[in-house]
Design a protein around this motif. Structure first.
Motif, mmCIF file in Angstrom:
data_model
loop_
_atom_site.group_PDB
_atom_site.id
_atom_site.type_symbol
_atom_site.label_atom_id
_atom_site.label_comp_id
_atom_site.label_asym_id
_atom_site.label_seq_id
_atom_site.Cartn_x
_atom_site.Cartn_y
_atom_site.Cartn_z
ATOM 1 N N ARG A 32 0.835 -1.208 0.000
ATOM 2 C CA ARG A 32 0.000 0.000 0.000
ATOM 3 C C ARG A 32 0.868 1.255 0.000
ATOM 4 O O ARG A 32 0.616 2.195 -0.751
ATOM 5 C CB ARG A 32 -0.927 0.002 1.217
ATOM 6 C CG ARG A 32 -1.840 1.222 1.277
ATOM 7 C CD ARG A 32 -2.765 1.171 2.476
ATOM 8 N NE ARG A 32 -3.625 2.345 2.512
ATOM 9 C CZ ARG A 32 -4.761 2.463 1.831
ATOM 10 N NH1 ARG A 32 -5.177 1.483 1.063
ATOM 11 N NH2 ARG A 32 -5.473 3.568 1.903
ATOM 12 N N ARG A 33 1.896 1.272 0.845
ATOM 13 C CA ARG A 33 2.799 2.436 0.895
ATOM 14 C C ARG A 33 3.510 2.630 -0.445
ATOM 15 O O ARG A 33 3.687 3.757 -0.909
ATOM 16 C CB ARG A 33 3.812 2.279 2.025
ATOM 17 C CG ARG A 33 3.207 2.424 3.419
ATOM 18 C CD ARG A 33 4.295 2.549 4.473
ATOM 19 N NE ARG A 33 5.120 1.353 4.550
ATOM 20 C CZ ARG A 33 4.871 0.326 5.345
ATOM 21 N NH1 ARG A 33 3.784 0.340 6.119
ATOM 22 N NH2 ARG A 33 5.675 -0.726 5.374
ATOM 23 N N ARG A 37 3.258 5.854 -2.926
ATOM 24 C CA ARG A 37 4.445 6.578 -3.426
ATOM 25 C C ARG A 37 4.408 6.672 -4.947
ATOM 26 O O ARG A 37 4.750 7.708 -5.526
ATOM 27 C CB ARG A 37 5.731 5.884 -2.948
ATOM 28 C CG ARG A 37 6.043 6.088 -1.471
ATOM 29 C CD ARG A 37 7.469 5.662 -1.151
ATOM 30 N NE ARG A 37 7.654 4.233 -1.330
ATOM 31 C CZ ARG A 37 7.498 3.335 -0.357
ATOM 32 N NH1 ARG A 37 7.154 3.730 0.855
ATOM 33 N NH2 ARG A 37 7.708 2.046 -0.594
ATOM 34 N N ASP A 38 3.988 5.594 -5.601
ATOM 35 C CA ASP A 38 3.906 5.599 -7.068
ATOM 36 C C ASP A 38 2.886 6.631 -7.550
ATOM 37 O O ASP A 38 3.128 7.351 -8.526
ATOM 38 C CB ASP A 38 3.520 4.211 -7.583
ATOM 39 C CG ASP A 38 4.632 3.186 -7.408
ATOM 40 O OD1 ASP A 38 5.795 3.602 -7.194
ATOM 41 O OD2 ASP A 38 4.338 1.979 -7.489
ATOM 42 N N ILE A 39 1.752 6.700 -6.869
ATOM 43 C CA ILE A 39 0.705 7.648 -7.264
ATOM 44 C C ILE A 39 1.181 9.083 -7.063
ATOM 45 O O ILE A 39 0.977 9.953 -7.922
ATOM 46 C CB ILE A 39 -0.594 7.380 -6.478
ATOM 47 C CG1 ILE A 39 -1.181 6.015 -6.861
ATOM 48 C CG2 ILE A 39 -1.617 8.490 -6.723
ATOM 49 C CD1 ILE A 39 -2.343 5.568 -5.987
ATOM 50 N N ARG A 44 3.218 14.226 -9.133
ATOM 51 C CA ARG A 44 4.277 15.243 -9.197
ATOM 52 C C ARG A 44 4.799 15.390 -10.631
ATOM 53 O O ARG A 44 4.975 16.519 -11.122
ATOM 54 C CB ARG A 44 5.405 14.842 -8.239
ATOM 55 C CG ARG A 44 6.734 15.577 -8.425
ATOM 56 C CD ARG A 44 6.676 17.009 -7.920
ATOM 57 N NE ARG A 44 7.944 17.676 -8.145
ATOM 58 C CZ ARG A 44 8.915 17.777 -7.222
ATOM 59 N NH1 ARG A 44 8.756 17.250 -6.027
ATOM 60 N NH2 ARG A 44 10.023 18.413 -7.497
ATOM 61 N N ALA A 45 5.029 14.293 -11.311
ATOM 62 C CA ALA A 45 5.555 14.346 -12.676
ATOM 63 C C ALA A 45 4.571 15.042 -13.617
ATOM 64 O O ALA A 45 4.970 15.866 -14.456
ATOM 65 C CB ALA A 45 5.858 12.937 -13.173
ATOM 66 N N LEU A 46 3.287 14.733 -13.474
ATOM 67 C CA LEU A 46 2.286 15.364 -14.330
ATOM 68 C C LEU A 46 2.117 16.841 -14.003
ATOM 69 O O LEU A 46 1.941 17.673 -14.902
ATOM 70 C CB LEU A 46 0.947 14.640 -14.196
ATOM 71 C CG LEU A 46 0.865 13.273 -14.866
ATOM 72 C CD1 LEU A 46 -0.426 12.562 -14.497
ATOM 73 C CD2 LEU A 46 0.955 13.420 -16.381
ATOM 74 N N GLN A 62 -3.497 6.354 -15.076
ATOM 75 C CA GLN A 62 -2.909 5.735 -16.263
ATOM 76 C C GLN A 62 -1.394 5.698 -16.178
ATOM 77 O O GLN A 62 -0.761 4.721 -16.588
ATOM 78 C CB GLN A 62 -3.339 6.509 -17.512
ATOM 79 C CG GLN A 62 -2.869 5.877 -18.815
ATOM 80 C CD GLN A 62 -3.382 6.636 -20.028
ATOM 81 O OE1 GLN A 62 -4.023 7.670 -19.908
ATOM 82 N NE2 GLN A 62 -3.105 6.102 -21.216
ATOM 83 N N ALA A 63 -0.795 6.753 -15.619
ATOM 84 C CA ALA A 63 0.663 6.795 -15.491
ATOM 85 C C ALA A 63 1.180 5.710 -14.561
ATOM 86 O O ALA A 63 2.289 5.194 -14.739
ATOM 87 C CB ALA A 63 1.102 8.171 -14.987
ATOM 88 N N VAL A 64 0.369 5.354 -13.562
ATOM 89 C CA VAL A 64 0.765 4.311 -12.612
ATOM 90 C C VAL A 64 0.387 2.926 -13.124
ATOM 91 O O VAL A 64 0.926 1.916 -12.662
ATOM 92 C CB VAL A 64 0.121 4.582 -11.234
ATOM 93 C CG1 VAL A 64 0.548 3.547 -10.199
ATOM 94 C CG2 VAL A 64 0.499 5.973 -10.728
ATOM 95 N N GLY A 65 -0.553 2.874 -14.087
ATOM 96 C CA GLY A 65 -1.011 1.588 -14.597
ATOM 97 C C GLY A 65 -2.140 0.999 -13.795
ATOM 98 O O GLY A 65 -2.275 -0.228 -13.681
ATOM 99 N N ILE A 66 -2.991 1.870 -13.229
ATOM 100 C CA ILE A 66 -4.130 1.425 -12.436
ATOM 101 C C ILE A 66 -5.367 2.183 -12.924
ATOM 102 O O ILE A 66 -5.270 3.061 -13.776
ATOM 103 C CB ILE A 66 -3.915 1.696 -10.931
ATOM 104 C CG1 ILE A 66 -3.665 3.200 -10.686
ATOM 105 C CG2 ILE A 66 -2.748 0.864 -10.400
ATOM 106 C CD1 ILE A 66 -3.500 3.564 -9.224
ATOM 107 N N ASN A 67 -6.539 1.843 -12.376
ATOM 108 C CA ASN A 67 -7.726 2.623 -12.705
ATOM 109 C C ASN A 67 -7.983 3.652 -11.608
ATOM 110 O O ASN A 67 -7.460 3.542 -10.498
ATOM 111 C CB ASN A 67 -8.953 1.722 -12.931
ATOM 112 C CG ASN A 67 -9.321 0.934 -11.679
ATOM 113 O OD1 ASN A 67 -9.582 1.498 -10.627
ATOM 114 N ND2 ASN A 67 -9.348 -0.394 -11.800
ATOM 115 N N ARG A 68 -8.800 4.642 -11.930
ATOM 116 C CA ARG A 68 -9.003 5.763 -11.006
ATOM 117 C C ARG A 68 -9.628 5.327 -9.689
ATOM 118 O O ARG A 68 -9.406 5.966 -8.646
ATOM 119 C CB ARG A 68 -9.851 6.853 -11.652
ATOM 120 C CG ARG A 68 -11.232 6.423 -12.089
ATOM 121 C CD ARG A 68 -12.007 7.597 -12.658
ATOM 122 N NE ARG A 68 -12.285 8.590 -11.641
ATOM 123 C CZ ARG A 68 -12.645 9.839 -11.906
ATOM 124 N NH1 ARG A 68 -12.731 10.255 -13.160
ATOM 125 N NH2 ARG A 68 -12.929 10.679 -10.934
ATOM 126 N N ALA A 69 -10.382 4.228 -9.694
ATOM 127 C CA ALA A 69 -10.999 3.760 -8.453
ATOM 128 C C ALA A 69 -9.941 3.401 -7.419
ATOM 129 O O ALA A 69 -10.131 3.622 -6.213
ATOM 130 C CB ALA A 69 -11.895 2.556 -8.739
#
Length: 241
Positions: A32-33, A37-39, A44-46, A62-69
């Motif tokens: 989870r941590r 951090r990835d999110i 920050r990058a965006l 999308q940048a992390v490779g997950i869905n918004r939920a």
């Protein structure tokens, strides 16, 4: 089987389960941590690439490779992402302010601290946008939109920077170089006014009147804004009120 043997048997059967369960919980917490951090890194990058307004939750996911939920499982919403992204900026800024505060002499030290703040804000306009967005919220609004833990982290990051500025002012008062009744209030004022001036530096435009009722625009550079903020800080610290 005796009672003691039964207890021992139960203990031997149960005891391996607790460490396994604790291990799974620890692994889940670590994942989870890492995901958080990835999110935040993607946010920050965006922000740095596109600016705050153009970075959407869908883009971050999308940048992390997950869905918004999944983003909303970790954060209450975009405002909390703003807050925790600002924490990252402020942590970087604190290091620069600490380095600047090593300069000898109260006036030179204050000038160096203010310069470090302005230079960082000029280089990281998304930091200015995020900080200003949060400052437009009232306390109750922030409590509704941001979790208490995130708000605590934000407050700690802000005070980490402000304490360096406050200490610089206090040391100047102690040495007789400054005359400041409330260093904390002045530090907060310089921070808030500095964010506004950084926005002016980014726009690069001054509005002025060339004749009664006749407006025009002029140019202002980041260097001019920085010099003005340094001069203002020194003037307020030396001749408050």
């Amino acid at each position: 089987m005796s009672t003691s043997q039964g207890a021992e048997g139960t203990e031997s059967a149960v005891s391996p389960v607790a460490p396994a369960r604790d291990g799974r919980r620890s692994a889940a917490a670590a994942r989870r941590r890492e995901r958080e951090r990835d999110i935040l890194a993607a946010t920050r990058a965006l922000f740095d690439e596109r600016g705050v307004r153009d970075a959407q939750i869908e883009d971050i996911a999308q940048a992390v490779g997950i869905n918004r939920a999944i983003v909303y499982r970790h954060f209450t919403g975009k405002e909390e992402l703003f807050a925790l992204t600002v924490v990252g900026y402020l942590d970087e800024l604190r290091g620069l302010l600490e380095e600047a505060a090593q300069v000898d002499g109260a006036r030179a030290r204050l000038a160096a601290v203010v310069t470090a703040f302005v230079d960082y804000g000029t280089t990281h306009p998304a930091f200015v946008d995020c900080a200003q967005t949060l400052m437009r919220r009232t306390g109750p609004e922030l409590l509704d939109e941001i979790s208490e833990s995130a708000l605590f982290r934000l407050g700690r990051a802000i005070t980490g920077c402000l304490s360096i500025l406050s200490r610089t002012l206090e040391e100047g008062v102690a040495s007789g170089d400054f005359s400041v009744t409330d260093p904390t209030l002045l530090a907060n004022t310089l921070y808030a006014s500095g964010l506004g001036a950084l926005q002016l530096a980014r726009v690069g435009i001054l509005v002025k009147e060339v004749a009664p009722g006749v407006p025009t625009v002029g140019e202002v550079s980041p260097d001019q804004v920085r010099d003005y903020l340094v001069a203002s800080a020194l003037a307020l610290a030396t001749h408050p009120g």
